[in-house]
Motif scaffolding. Structure first.
Motif, PDB file in Angstrom:
ATOM      1  N   VAL A 673       0.854  -1.190   0.000  1.00 22.05           N
ATOM      2  CA  VAL A 673       0.000   0.000   0.000  1.00 22.05           C
ATOM      3  C   VAL A 673       0.890   1.241   0.000  1.00 22.05           C
ATOM      4  O   VAL A 673       1.794   1.358   0.838  1.00 22.05           O
ATOM      5  N   SER A 674       0.669   2.152  -0.932  1.00 22.85           N
ATOM      6  CA  SER A 674       1.424   3.399  -0.960  1.00 22.85           C
ATOM      7  C   SER A 674       0.836   4.387   0.051  1.00 22.85           C
ATOM      8  O   SER A 674      -0.255   4.192   0.589  1.00 22.85           O
ATOM      9  N   GLU A 675       1.579   5.466   0.281  1.00 26.16           N
ATOM     10  CA  GLU A 675       1.114   6.481   1.231  1.00 26.16           C
ATOM     11  C   GLU A 675      -0.166   7.152   0.727  1.00 26.16           C
ATOM     12  O   GLU A 675      -1.070   7.452   1.510  1.00 26.16           O
ATOM     13  N   GLU A 676      -0.254   7.372  -0.597  1.00 28.22           N
ATOM     14  CA  GLU A 676      -1.462   7.985  -1.157  1.00 28.22           C
ATOM     15  C   GLU A 676      -2.677   7.066  -0.991  1.00 28.22           C
ATOM     16  O   GLU A 676      -3.776   7.530  -0.664  1.00 28.22           O
ATOM     17  N   GLU A 677      -2.481   5.770  -1.191  1.00 28.90           N
ATOM     18  CA  GLU A 677      -3.590   4.822  -1.031  1.00 28.90           C
ATOM     19  C   GLU A 677      -4.040   4.740   0.412  1.00 28.90           C
ATOM     20  O   GLU A 677      -5.233   4.597   0.696  1.00 28.90           O
ATOM     21  N   ALA A 678      -3.081   4.843   1.341  1.00 30.16           N
ATOM     22  CA  ALA A 678      -3.435   4.803   2.755  1.00 30.16           C
ATOM     23  C   ALA A 678      -4.263   6.024   3.151  1.00 30.16           C
ATOM     24  O   ALA A 678      -5.229   5.921   3.918  1.00 30.16           O
ATOM     25  N   LEU A 679      -3.902   7.202   2.626  1.00 31.56           N
ATOM     26  CA  LEU A 679      -4.675   8.409   2.926  1.00 31.56           C
ATOM     27  C   LEU A 679      -6.050   8.361   2.256  1.00 31.56           C
ATOM     28  O   LEU A 679      -7.051   8.782   2.840  1.00 31.56           O
ATOM     29  N   ALA A 680      -6.088   7.839   1.020  1.00 30.44           N
ATOM     30  CA  ALA A 680      -7.369   7.745   0.325  1.00 30.44           C
ATOM     31  C   ALA A 680      -8.306   6.744   0.987  1.00 30.44           C
ATOM     32  O   ALA A 680      -9.527   6.850   0.869  1.00 30.44           O
TER      33      ALA A 680
END
Length: 711
Positions: A673-680
């Motif tokens: 999981v990327s950081e952007e996916e975690a925030l989304a």
């Protein structure tokens, strides 16, 4: 569709020359299918044999030719049927053309996936290369046929793994076998083709990789040579131990016929006072403690966090040293590999220049590594340059962890050279020992090395998966005996023993065994020392019982071995801190996940939400520290599907308010999981799809339509 789904075709040579080895060939193919049923249950597999008298394939019916190729099973999702076919593999009576079989397998994959469609397509071939390959009807040479097939494999995104049985038929090879080996080696020059030559059932069983592990970076960032000079690198695990799957406790007490009955086993732990066994110790009277002499010193979690080393993510060069100064026996844990960041030409050129310079000067680099931000442990390791001989492979470094002073173990054994001359080995004894070692060499000069690590299956894992399959097919199946093909891995090779029987006897005759007359004396001395040691331990334990400075009853209680519902966070942290076995970490994570789900299932008007949230927070922290991000991410996605917009929607609101999201790659390199996916993830509404099952466009449109109707 599952991520990384593979479509494969297995091509097996059943011509007369392969009859003595069909049992081992079937076992190797069955191993491949069994592993797919466990780890890749959505993969699709087809089975083709060649060398039979009757043809049964679509190309034979449509175009003619391909006379001795038969499709036993068309491409379907893996199941028990293909294993039953392999258990009763037919014997062929004709010569088998493996090029025809490859063409039939490619045709099956193209028709299954669709023309021109890229994908994860694989062909597995097992043959002995003893059958004649026909000439082309288009006046093409056999070399041209091989080159043409290789181009077609590349265009359609297919990979070919070929295993060639090198049967022992004397010193001279047949003309057909020599020609086929030449063609297969020409195949092997292509990047999408791998050809392995094996000469034993043991190497055959391990030649076909039964499981493909997707590489995950351990670290992505800078390799700092100086404060003003860095290069971008990626770090992967080169070697990692494969362990047995974790068994789950199962209860058969649930009533039969109930479709939604739970078979889970729930366990709770209560801590009792040593002074009053009927009194339960409350949470505020329990804490961790460390031994200091005969005392136990309590340390709170706040103080423990304050004492931890605060680190920043990065890899820094300490310096260079001669290769001879770093012995191989200093290497710890698994091996990693450093490669330059793909597509970064500056890093590629810089690493290539540095590695070649170190190789020329016979140097290695010592580096300090912190793989992720806030990691408590700092490792010191050695970088050894790696210059590949193959083309299209990047120059890189092998990385191994080095021990600190506390990790090294010294064993002061006395050298044999210090013994008197009458106790030194004689010339004949030394010669017998030299011959013994030479003739038992597993890597002789003119032969292929025996028990190659990349072609030797773990006998424990192989036996376990075999038993799992037998148990699935028959509930009363017994534990199977060790496979004969794996016996050379755990026992001396009988062929090797027979060949060198004379050397063994000669070595044995050079040394005589004598009865140790001091055995009884040493034995009594051993028991005397053991008795004194036990008495000392008893005095130490009694002194600990008299300590009045420690007010926590739990300090003298037994070690935590389960996550209970009374103090789950403390139990979970205590189990993670245990170092007497590798099983505590997966057990703690597994039991904490069960407890969180159970707390939510038993919730009434949110009475268990606070404890559930505390457990979820502790689980996330533990999964980050232990490098198990997928365990937490899967649970959080399941909770989202279970709670969001449903009965426990207010609990999901607490999760969003506290910004409790998925573990991303920056926190744990093993995460997908990327950081952007975690925030989304925090901004999603409605059912949450797992990462392994991406949402198709049709499903997205359907979900949007349903949401629009609800609004």
């Amino acid at each position: 569709m599952a991520r990384n789904k593979e479509t494969a075709v297995i091509l097996l040579d059943v011509s007369p020359s392969m009859h003595p080895y069909l049992k081992h060939v079937a076992r190797a193919a069955s191993t491949l299918v069994q592993r797919k049923m466990i780890f890749s249950k959505y993969d699709e597999v087809g089975l083709v044999i060649f060398g039979v008298s009757e043809a049964s394939n679509e190309l034979y019916e449509e175009l003619g030719g391909y006379e001795h190729v038969s499709v036993l099973r068309h491409i379907q999702v893996v199941d028990d049927d293909i294993l039953k076919i392999l258990d009763d593999l037919p014997e062929g009576s004709e010569l088998g053309d493996y090029l025809d079989a490859i063409v039939v397998g490619m045709d099956m994959l193209i028709k299954k996936a669709g023309p021109g469609k890229k994908g994860n397509k694989h062909i597995f071939l097992i043959t002995d290369g003893e059958s004649f390959v026909k000439d082309s009807a288009e006046d093409e040479t056999k070399e041209d046929q091989v080159d043409k097939l290789a181009v077609q494999l590349t265009e359609h995104g297919m990979k070919l793994d070929a295993v060639v049985m090198r049967t022992k038929r004397g010193p001279n090879k047949s003309k057909v076998r020599t020609e086929n080996e030449f063609l297969l080696k020409r195949f092997a020059g292509r990047p999408q083709v791998e050809v392995a030559f094996v000469d034993s059932p043991t190497s055959l069983l391990g030649a076909i990789k039964p499981r493909n592990v997707t590489p995950v970076t351990l670290y992505r960032g800078d390799l700092e040579l100086t404060p003003n000079m860095t290069m971008k690198v990626w770090v992967y695990k080169k070697v990692s131990e494969e362990r047995l799957p974790t068994l789950k406790k199962y209860s058969d007490k649930a009533p039969r016929g109930v479709p939604h009955a739970s078979h889970e086993v729930k366990m709770d732990i209560e801590y009792k006072s040593t002074e009053d066994p009927d009194k339960t110790v409350p949470p505020d009277q329990r804490t961790k403690a460390y031994r200091y002499g005969p005392q136990l010193v309590p340390i709170s979690s706040v103080v423990e966090d304050a004492l931890k080393l605060k680190t920043e993510k990065g890899v820094k060069l300490i310096g260079f040293t001669d290769t001879t100064n770093v012995s191989r026996h200093y290497y710890m844990k698994e091996s990693n590999i450093f490669i330059p960041e793909p597509g970064n030409m500056k890093s590629i050129v810089a690493m290539s220049a540095l590695a070649r310079a170190m190789k020329e000067l016979n140097k290695v680099a010592i580096v300090r590594c912190v793989w992720r931000q806030g990691q408590s442990g700092v490792v010191i390791g050695v970088l050894t340059p790696y210059i590949p001989m193959e083309e299209n492979f990047p120059v890189g470094f092998y990385f191994n962890i080095l021990p600190f002073m506390e990790d090294a173990r010294e064993f002061p054994f006395t050298s044999l050279d210090t013994l008197p001359s009458n106790m030194q080995p004689s010339v004949s004894q030394q010669e017998a020992a030299d011959n013994f070692v030479k003739l038992f060499d597993l890597a002789p000069k003119d032969h292929e090395e025996r028990l190659l690590p990349e072609r030797t299956l773990n006998p424990i894992l192989q036996r376990w998966y075999c038993y799992l399959h037998n148990k699935h097919m028959n509930a009363g199946a017994e534990v199977p005996p060790l496979d004969d093909a794996l016996r050379p891995v755990v026992e001396p090779d009988q062929e090797l023993l027979t060949e060198n029987e004379f050397i063994i006897k000669r070595f044995n005759n050079q040394f005589t065994l004598k009865v140790n007359e001091e055995k009884g004396k040493r034995s009594s001395q051993f028991w005397k020392e053991k008795e004194l040691d036990e008495n000392a331990r008893g005095e130490e334990d009694s002194a600990m019982d008299d300590v009045s400075q420690i007010s926590f009853d739990s300090l003298t209680a037994r070690r935590v071995s389960e996550v209970g519902s009374i103090q789950p966070v403390q139990d979970f942290e205590a189990m993670l801190a245990r170092r007497d076995s590798d099983e505590w970490v997966p057990k703690a994570i597994r039991e904490m996940k069960k407890l969180i789900v159970d707390l939510l299932d038993s919730a009434y008007k949110g009475n268990t939400y606070d404890k559930s949230m505390a457990c979820l927070t502790a689980l996330r922290k533990g999964c980050v520290e232990q490098g198990e991000p997928s365990e937490f991410n899967c649970l959080l996605r399941d909770l989202g599907n279970k709670c969001c917009g449903k009965r426990h929607n207010d609990f999901w609101d607490l999760v969003l308010d506290r910004r409790l999201t998925l573990i991303n790659k920056d926190e744990a390199p093993d995460s997908d999981v990327s950081e952007e996916e975690a925030l989304a993830f925090l901004n999603r509404e409605g059912p949450i799809k797992a990462a392994e099952e991406p949402v198709e466009e049709e499903e997205i449109d359907e979900m949007e339509a349903l949401l629009g109707e609800a609004v």
